[in-house]
Design an enzyme around this catalytic site. Structure first.
Site, PDB file in Angstrom:
ATOM      1  N   SER A 147      -5.117  26.578   6.596  1.00 56.94           N
ATOM      2  CA  SER A 147      -5.534  25.186   6.466  1.00 56.94           C
ATOM      3  C   SER A 147      -6.000  24.903   5.038  1.00 56.94           C
ATOM      4  O   SER A 147      -5.219  25.044   4.093  1.00 56.94           O
ATOM      5  CB  SER A 147      -6.621  24.870   7.499  1.00 56.94           C
ATOM      6  OG  SER A 147      -6.809  23.490   7.640  1.00 56.94           O
ATOM      7  N   GLU A 241       1.859  20.087  15.063  1.00 58.20           N
ATOM      8  CA  GLU A 241       0.741  19.794  14.171  1.00 58.20           C
ATOM      9  C   GLU A 241       1.006  18.577  13.291  1.00 58.20           C
ATOM     10  O   GLU A 241       2.138  18.352  12.845  1.00 58.20           O
ATOM     11  CB  GLU A 241       0.467  20.977  13.249  1.00 58.20           C
ATOM     12  CG  GLU A 241      -0.108  22.195  13.912  1.00 58.20           C
ATOM     13  CD  GLU A 241      -0.581  23.200  12.874  1.00 58.20           C
ATOM     14  OE1 GLU A 241      -1.391  22.821  12.012  1.00 58.20           O
ATOM     15  OE2 GLU A 241      -0.134  24.351  12.920  1.00 58.20           O
TER      16      GLU A 241
END
Length: 299
Positions: A147, A241
């Protein structure tokens, strides 16, 4: 798809996405991850943790028995640049240390908003240089992160290249945030399918992490950087996502630059599902893929 994945997906949507619907502020990640830390920081017998500092940057060294000390994995945790720590990511880092057979150095870089850009990236550069100063050659160092940590992994490589320093043997990026402009189609098309995040939360990131900065700055959005000469790079990301295209477009840019690139787009998983390896077969399988890639590219 395992039973555990189906069950955990429902739990995460209830515990995380529901809260972001009510309060779409990236800074909500900090209390969430602090609440997770006691459970995530547990380690199995035989795994050793040593607290240390890299030129003022806090870190922890995770080592399994019989690990080779002449190689290293520098791991950069995620958490939206505002949250997380080496302790929240131990379900992943201890497995990497054990299965690759080298120490994992997980750095506790400075977080926004108290320490906005470029503080966190500067800490990553400092930690990498410290590994080289320990006598570990760049060709024996892996760098990876998830991330925000995936963003910093790629930005670190860009900084090293700009400073004329040797690049690591390989990079591993788990659902990295590579485009702060939010121009990827999946930011919108996957807004409902994403198990964790909402679009408004993504919009809250820039003012906290790098207020007033150019969102196309390559050290903030690595997608817009010159990646020629990068080391081999592995991406893992979930098909559903919102950040899916941050990985697919970044991988395409690397391939276009002639960089050895592997990308895995996993079905039905959530953002950084690898952290759920204690419960999730798909997480353990993804880690096995990471280990294979790491061993292939370490000298």
């Amino acid at each position: 798809m395992s039973f555990q994945l189906t069950l955990l997906n429902l739990v995460i949507r209830w515990q995380v996405k529901r809260r972001f619907r009510k309060n779409p502020d990236v800074q909500l990640l900090r209390p969430m991850m602090e609440q997770m830390e006691p459970r995530m920081s547990k380690l199995p017998a035989g795994i050793e943790v040593e607290a240390l500092r890299f030129g003022g940057v806090a870190a922890e060294k995770i080592t399994a028995p019989e690990a080779r000390q002449d190689k290293a994995f520098l791991y950069i945790h995620g958490g939206g640049f505002v949250a997380g720590s080496p302790r929240t990511h131990r379900p992943l880092t201890w497995r990497l240390a054990k299965d690759i057979g080298i120490p994992v150095y997980a750095i506790d870089y400075r977080l926004a908003p108290e320490h906005p850009y470029p503080a966190g990236l500067d800490d990553c550069v400092t930690a990498y240089k410290a590994l080289l100063d320990k006598g570990i050659p760049a060709k024996s160092v892996l760098v990876g992160g998830d991330s925000a940590g995936g963003n910093l992994t790629l930005a670190l490589a860009l900084r090293l290249k700009a400073e004329g320093l040797p690049l690591p043997a390989a990079l591993i990026c788990l659902s990295p945030a590579t485009d702060m402009t939010g121009s990827g189609e999946s930011r919108h098309s996957n807004a409902e399918a994403d198990s964790m995040f909402v679009e408004e939360m993504m919009d809250s990131l820039m003012p906290v992490y790098c207020p007033g900065a150019d969102e196309r700055d390559p050290f903030i959005s690595p997608l817009f950087g010159d990646v020629s000469g990068f080391p081999p790079t592995l991406f893992q990301v979930g098909e559903r996502e919102m950040l899916r295209d941050d990985s697919t477009r970044m991988a395409a840019a690397l391939k276009s630059a002639g960089v050895e690139t592997a990308i895995e787009v996993w079905p039905k998983v959530w953002h950084v599902w690898q952290l759920n390896a204690d419960m999730l077969p798909e997480a353990r399988e993804a880690i096995a893929h990471m280990v294979r890639f790491a061993k292939q590219h370490l000298s």
